[in-house]
Design a protein around this motif. Sequence first.
Motif, PDB file in Angstrom:
ATOM      1  N   ARG A 113       7.260   0.709   4.552  1.00 39.29           N
ATOM      2  CA  ARG A 113       7.371   0.752   3.086  1.00 39.29           C
ATOM      3  C   ARG A 113       6.233  -0.021   2.434  1.00 39.29           C
ATOM      4  O   ARG A 113       5.643   0.416   1.440  1.00 39.29           O
ATOM      5  CB  ARG A 113       8.731   0.192   2.671  1.00 39.29           C
ATOM      6  N   ASN A 114       5.926  -1.186   2.997  1.00 36.00           N
ATOM      7  CA  ASN A 114       4.841  -1.999   2.472  1.00 36.00           C
ATOM      8  C   ASN A 114       3.526  -1.219   2.495  1.00 36.00           C
ATOM      9  O   ASN A 114       2.774  -1.195   1.514  1.00 36.00           O
ATOM     10  CB  ASN A 114       4.721  -3.274   3.315  1.00 36.00           C
ATOM     11  N   GLU A 115       3.253  -0.561   3.616  1.00 39.71           N
ATOM     12  CA  GLU A 115       2.021   0.221   3.749  1.00 39.71           C
ATOM     13  C   GLU A 115       2.007   1.395   2.770  1.00 39.71           C
ATOM     14  O   GLU A 115       0.977   1.698   2.158  1.00 39.71           O
ATOM     15  CB  GLU A 115       1.886   0.717   5.187  1.00 39.71           C
ATOM     16  N   LEU A 116       3.150   2.067   2.620  1.00 46.48           N
ATOM     17  CA  LEU A 116       3.227   3.223   1.731  1.00 46.48           C
ATOM     18  C   LEU A 116       3.037   2.829   0.267  1.00 46.48           C
ATOM     19  O   LEU A 116       2.361   3.517  -0.499  1.00 46.48           O
ATOM     20  CB  LEU A 116       4.571   3.934   1.920  1.00 46.48           C
ATOM     21  N   VAL A 117       3.637   1.715  -0.126  1.00 43.71           N
ATOM     22  CA  VAL A 117       3.485   1.241  -1.508  1.00 43.71           C
ATOM     23  C   VAL A 117       2.026   0.907  -1.790  1.00 43.71           C
ATOM     24  O   VAL A 117       1.490   1.213  -2.868  1.00 43.71           O
ATOM     25  CB  VAL A 117       4.401   0.034  -1.764  1.00 43.71           C
ATOM     26  N   ARG A 118       1.352   0.287  -0.830  1.00 41.73           N
ATOM     27  CA  ARG A 118      -0.065  -0.046  -1.015  1.00 41.73           C
ATOM     28  C   ARG A 118      -0.930   1.207  -1.142  1.00 41.73           C
ATOM     29  O   ARG A 118      -1.990   1.175  -1.767  1.00 41.73           O
ATOM     30  CB  ARG A 118      -0.544  -0.899   0.159  1.00 41.73           C
ATOM     31  N   ARG A 119      -0.446   2.326  -0.559  1.00 43.45           N
ATOM     32  CA  ARG A 119      -1.193   3.586  -0.636  1.00 43.45           C
ATOM     33  C   ARG A 119      -0.821   4.391  -1.881  1.00 43.45           C
ATOM     34  O   ARG A 119      -1.361   5.468  -2.105  1.00 43.45           O
ATOM     35  CB  ARG A 119      -0.935   4.419   0.628  1.00 43.45           C
ATOM     36  N   GLY A 120       0.113   3.872  -2.668  1.00 41.78           N
ATOM     37  CA  GLY A 120       0.439   4.525  -3.924  1.00 41.78           C
ATOM     38  C   GLY A 120       1.809   5.147  -4.014  1.00 41.78           C
ATOM     39  O   GLY A 120       2.165   5.710  -5.049  1.00 41.78           O
ATOM     40  N   SER A 121       2.618   5.072  -2.966  1.00 37.17           N
ATOM     41  CA  SER A 121       3.971   5.637  -3.027  1.00 37.17           C
ATOM     42  C   SER A 121       4.824   4.869  -4.021  1.00 37.17           C
ATOM     43  O   SER A 121       4.715   3.642  -4.144  1.00 37.17           O
ATOM     44  CB  SER A 121       4.640   5.592  -1.645  1.00 37.17           C
TER      45      SER A 121
END
Length: 491
Positions: free
Chosen positions: A132-140
């Motif tokens: 989730r952390n990685e996805l949020v950083r990518r714009g999710s």
Amino acid sequence: MIITNPFDSDLNGDKLREECGIFGIWGAEGTAAAMVALGLHALQHRGQEAAGITSWDGTMFHTHRAMGHVAGNFDRDDVIRALPGDAACGHVRYSTTGETALRNVQPLFAELYSGGFAVSHNGNISNAAKLRNELVRRGSIFQSTSDTETIIHLVAMSSYRTLLDRFIDALKQLEGAYSLVCMTPEGMLICRDPLGIRPLVMGRLGESYIFASETVALDVCGAEFIRHIDPGELVIVSDKGLRSIRPFAEVPPRPCVFEHVYFSRPDSIVDGSSVYSVRKAIGAQLAIEDPVEADIVIPVPDSGVPAAIGYAQQSGIPFELGIIRSHYVGRTFIQPGDKVRHLGVKLKHNANRALIKGKRIILIDDSIVRGTTSVKIVQMMRDAGATEVHMRIASPPTRHSCYYGVDTPERAKLLAAQMTVQEMARHIDADSLAFVSVDGMYKALGESGRKESCPQYCDACFTGDYPTRLTDQEDVAPADQLSLLAERVPA
């Protein structure tokens, strides 16, 4: 003031809880939602906090999600009529940590580039915080606090061309336990994680294919059981038919042993074994390992009944219903004053006093978690006049938390993690206390014992031997976990 029943926690609250059950059907000729509602009724024991159904009519997806039981939410004609189509999937759930909110009720649905995508998930993604952390950083942008939503974003962000390849790409990034029923305009995707931790079965009713957490859901629908979905298997069903692929490297399976001990309904078949027969066999093994002189064997209802029957048959000590359970106490109750509150346990369970008075009794229960249930039950037996109270538990001591889709207290609140068996006996005021051994549990499952080098089941709650990495426990800083998952509600 109306509140959640405070007495649910007296007995039923001191149990490990499976967090959800899933059900899907394809090819039901306009009755898909009604069939899903029926199947979810049979799976209600796996999640009693909320339920949801999403249907596909060939053009549009339709969703209805609600807090509470299936009954009252999905037994209305207007609700079912608003869910048209030949395909549908559904979900019943518990929450564990964080908020109880409609946005976390499944099936979760999103419009992807390829079209609508609905997912029902049984299990828990043990690296969800990191993903989730990685996805949020990518714009999710996440709309729920459920780990299940991570799957949707992984599919959406995948660079693969076809939806199937994007779905497989997403699965290969997951750790932990997942049985999934997903609906797309192209068809239904059904899969089980490579270890097969959570159960999933396939059945058929006429031309319809059905997928469910337990065989009892097939029975209720009048469907024929075909087989269990294998660990690591991905089934694709559409108007073109059904096919199966194996996108993962094969590994020794580790299905959850607690499905046999407690979670599944006794009339289900889990991975080829009758749950009822296994629980009786565990009770018989208890009688072999830990016999005691007594007058009667009493189950703690309802989950202790099969094991108590097995114990009584093996020991020759009569089986009796020494605790009577009321099935008519609702989930809400008018708040009583503190003076009455301690009497609440008797709303659901009461001692059969005439049977117990003057007797040496053996109490059989499926597990001890926090120990609050056992304290109250032993005291209830002594108040009813039992001369001796011996307790036998149809599972090994629960010393470790589960991270694969089970509502388990943190380890500090697990009684067996803090005390020896002898100390536990004194704590609950029992004359003696014994648990079935790990090897004894395996023998009841038809094994010769536990294979230390390659266990046949996931038994981490007893042994601490977790079959996957626990990335969110090991690698994510506490501050990150708090910010990302303070409200996380596993599937």
